[in-house]
Design a protein around this motif. Structure first.
Motif, PDB file in Angstrom:
ATOM      1  N   ASP A  64       0.833  -1.188   0.000  1.00  0.00           N
ATOM      2  CA  ASP A  64       0.000   0.000   0.000  1.00  0.00           C
ATOM      3  C   ASP A  64       0.878   1.252   0.000  1.00  0.00           C
ATOM      4  O   ASP A  64       1.905   1.320   0.696  1.00  0.00           O
ATOM      5  N   LYS A  65       0.459   2.258  -0.767  1.00  0.00           N
ATOM      6  CA  LYS A  65       1.258   3.483  -0.917  1.00  0.00           C
ATOM      7  C   LYS A  65       1.467   4.198   0.429  1.00  0.00           C
ATOM      8  O   LYS A  65       2.575   4.644   0.728  1.00  0.00           O
ATOM      9  N   THR A  66       0.423   4.309   1.228  1.00  0.00           N
ATOM     10  CA  THR A  66       0.553   4.985   2.525  1.00  0.00           C
ATOM     11  C   THR A  66       1.521   4.250   3.434  1.00  0.00           C
ATOM     12  O   THR A  66       2.382   4.867   4.078  1.00  0.00           O
ATOM     13  N   VAL A  67       1.411   2.925   3.486  1.00  0.00           N
ATOM     14  CA  VAL A  67       2.317   2.122   4.320  1.00  0.00           C
ATOM     15  C   VAL A  67       3.751   2.303   3.842  1.00  0.00           C
ATOM     16  O   VAL A  67       4.670   2.511   4.643  1.00  0.00           O
ATOM     17  N   SER A  68       3.949   2.260   2.532  1.00  0.00           N
ATOM     18  CA  SER A  68       5.288   2.437   1.972  1.00  0.00           C
ATOM     19  C   SER A  68       5.867   3.805   2.332  1.00  0.00           C
ATOM     20  O   SER A  68       7.032   3.911   2.731  1.00  0.00           O
ATOM     21  N   TYR A 127       7.679   9.711  20.978  1.00  0.00           N
ATOM     22  CA  TYR A 127       7.374  10.170  19.618  1.00  0.00           C
ATOM     23  C   TYR A 127       7.610   9.041  18.614  1.00  0.00           C
ATOM     24  O   TYR A 127       6.757   8.782  17.747  1.00  0.00           O
ATOM     25  N   VAL A 128       8.731   8.346  18.735  1.00  0.00           N
ATOM     26  CA  VAL A 128       9.034   7.236  17.822  1.00  0.00           C
ATOM     27  C   VAL A 128       8.000   6.125  17.981  1.00  0.00           C
ATOM     28  O   VAL A 128       7.556   5.533  16.991  1.00  0.00           O
ATOM     29  N   THR A 129       7.599   5.855  19.206  1.00  0.00           N
ATOM     30  CA  THR A 129       6.550   4.855  19.439  1.00  0.00           C
ATOM     31  C   THR A 129       5.281   5.242  18.691  1.00  0.00           C
ATOM     32  O   THR A 129       4.658   4.398  18.037  1.00  0.00           O
ATOM     33  N   ALA A 130       4.903   6.509  18.760  1.00  0.00           N
ATOM     34  CA  ALA A 130       3.701   6.975  18.054  1.00  0.00           C
ATOM     35  C   ALA A 130       3.845   6.805  16.542  1.00  0.00           C
ATOM     36  O   ALA A 130       2.887   6.418  15.859  1.00  0.00           O
ATOM     37  N   LEU A 131       5.045   7.070  16.017  1.00  0.00           N
ATOM     38  CA  LEU A 131       5.280   6.888  14.581  1.00  0.00           C
ATOM     39  C   LEU A 131       5.116   5.423  14.172  1.00  0.00           C
ATOM     40  O   LEU A 131       4.472   5.110  13.167  1.00  0.00           O
ATOM     41  N   ILE A 132       5.687   4.538  14.954  1.00  0.00           N
ATOM     42  CA  ILE A 132       5.601   3.106  14.638  1.00  0.00           C
ATOM     43  C   ILE A 132       4.162   2.620  14.790  1.00  0.00           C
ATOM     44  O   ILE A 132       3.675   1.834  13.966  1.00  0.00           O
ATOM     45  N   ASN A 133       3.476   3.105  15.814  1.00  0.00           N
ATOM     46  CA  ASN A 133       2.066   2.746  15.970  1.00  0.00           C
ATOM     47  C   ASN A 133       1.241   3.194  14.763  1.00  0.00           C
ATOM     48  O   ASN A 133       0.318   2.489  14.337  1.00  0.00           O
ATOM     49  N   ALA A 134       1.562   4.353  14.209  1.00  0.00           N
ATOM     50  CA  ALA A 134       0.838   4.859  13.035  1.00  0.00           C
ATOM     51  C   ALA A 134       1.086   3.961  11.817  1.00  0.00           C
ATOM     52  O   ALA A 134       0.161   3.704  11.036  1.00  0.00           O
ATOM     53  N   ILE A 135       2.314   3.489  11.660  1.00  0.00           N
ATOM     54  CA  ILE A 135       2.603   2.561  10.552  1.00  0.00           C
ATOM     55  C   ILE A 135       1.828   1.265  10.761  1.00  0.00           C
ATOM     56  O   ILE A 135       1.230   0.728   9.829  1.00  0.00           O
ATOM     57  N   GLN A 162       3.810  -8.033  10.999  1.00  0.00           N
ATOM     58  CA  GLN A 162       4.742  -8.954  11.649  1.00  0.00           C
ATOM     59  C   GLN A 162       6.127  -8.312  11.789  1.00  0.00           C
ATOM     60  O   GLN A 162       6.777  -8.445  12.825  1.00  0.00           O
ATOM     61  N   PHE A 163       6.580  -7.619  10.777  1.00  0.00           N
ATOM     62  CA  PHE A 163       7.858  -6.913  10.828  1.00  0.00           C
ATOM     63  C   PHE A 163       7.861  -5.888  11.968  1.00  0.00           C
ATOM     64  O   PHE A 163       8.823  -5.768  12.720  1.00  0.00           O
ATOM     65  N   LEU A 164       6.756  -5.164  12.114  1.00  0.00           N
ATOM     66  CA  LEU A 164       6.679  -4.106  13.121  1.00  0.00           C
ATOM     67  C   LEU A 164       6.538  -4.627  14.548  1.00  0.00           C
ATOM     68  O   LEU A 164       6.834  -3.904  15.499  1.00  0.00           O
ATOM     69  N   ASP A 165       6.114  -5.867  14.700  1.00  0.00           N
ATOM     70  CA  ASP A 165       5.961  -6.429  16.043  1.00  0.00           C
ATOM     71  C   ASP A 165       7.249  -6.298  16.855  1.00  0.00           C
ATOM     72  O   ASP A 165       7.214  -5.973  18.042  1.00  0.00           O
ATOM     73  N   TRP A 166       8.391  -6.537  16.230  1.00  0.00           N
ATOM     74  CA  TRP A 166       9.677  -6.428  16.923  1.00  0.00           C
ATOM     75  C   TRP A 166       9.897  -4.984  17.394  1.00  0.00           C
ATOM     76  O   TRP A 166      10.341  -4.751  18.515  1.00  0.00           O
ATOM     77  N   PHE A 167       9.550  -4.031  16.547  1.00  0.00           N
ATOM     78  CA  PHE A 167       9.744  -2.618  16.895  1.00  0.00           C
ATOM     79  C   PHE A 167       8.793  -2.176  18.018  1.00  0.00           C
ATOM     80  O   PHE A 167       9.175  -1.353  18.851  1.00  0.00           O
ATOM     81  N   ILE A 168       7.593  -2.731  18.038  1.00  0.00           N
ATOM     82  CA  ILE A 168       6.649  -2.415  19.113  1.00  0.00           C
ATOM     83  C   ILE A 168       7.262  -2.837  20.448  1.00  0.00           C
ATOM     84  O   ILE A 168       7.273  -2.062  21.420  1.00  0.00           O
TER      85      ILE A 168
END
Length: 169
Positions: free
Chosen positions: A2-6, A95-103, A117-123
């Motif tokens: 998806d363009k937004t996700v990218s 702030y970074v947490t909020a950015l990752i949550n938005a993705i 699944q990729f973002l789970d590690w970052f969460i």
């Protein structure tokens, strides 16, 4: 993808490199104050943020998404005491947490399970980052006003060693 996700993932690369700059700036501040342990901790933190940027970078490439590298803003903090950088660090991690949550939310919206699944590690990582930053504030507030305790805290932070991230792409 998806363009937004990218676009959000690509933007995160830049944000992670900015985080590295911010932490190098904090390390520089503590080094100038003679607190080599604090400087060490933030130099390692900067390296971790560079690693995070590269994980996003590689994820984009592995999914045939174009990566556009953006300019990195200069940190503009003026610290007036030893506690200020720690507070800036905690606010930045939130702030970074909020950015990752938005993705994550954008990926959920379009059922992009691979990115989720990729973002789970970052969460999980952001939970650790916020706790570390909060703990440092607590320790500084408790012990930082007394020279011997500050020396011990600085010595503790000097023992931190770099460990590369364990995320496999």
């Amino acid at each position: 993808m998806d363009k937004t996700v990218s676009e959000l993932l690509n933007n995160q690369i830049n944000k992670e490199f900015y985080s590295a700059y911010l932490y190098l700036d904090i390390a520089n501040y503590y080094d100038a104050k003679g607190l080599d342990g604090f400087a060490n901790w933030y130099e390692i933190q900067a390296k971790e943020e560079q690693d995070h940027a590269m994980l996003f970078y590689r994820y984009m490439q592995n999914n045939d998404e174009p990566v556009k590298l953006l300019s990195i803003d200069q940190p503009d903090n003026a610290f007036s005491n030893l506690l200020d950088p720690l507070k800036v660090s905690l606010e930045h991690e939130k702030y970074v947490t909020a950015l990752i949550n938005a993705i994550y939310a954008a990926a959920q919206k379009v059922n992009d399970f691979r990115t989720i699944q990729f973002l789970d590690w970052f969460i999980k990582e952001q939970g650790e980052e916020e706790k570390n930053a909060s703990d440092q504030i607590t320790k500084m507030e408790l012990y930082g006003g007394e020279a011997r305790s500050l020396y011990m805290l600085n010595s503790e932070l000097l023992t931190r060693a770099y460990a590369p991230p364990s995320l496999v792409l």
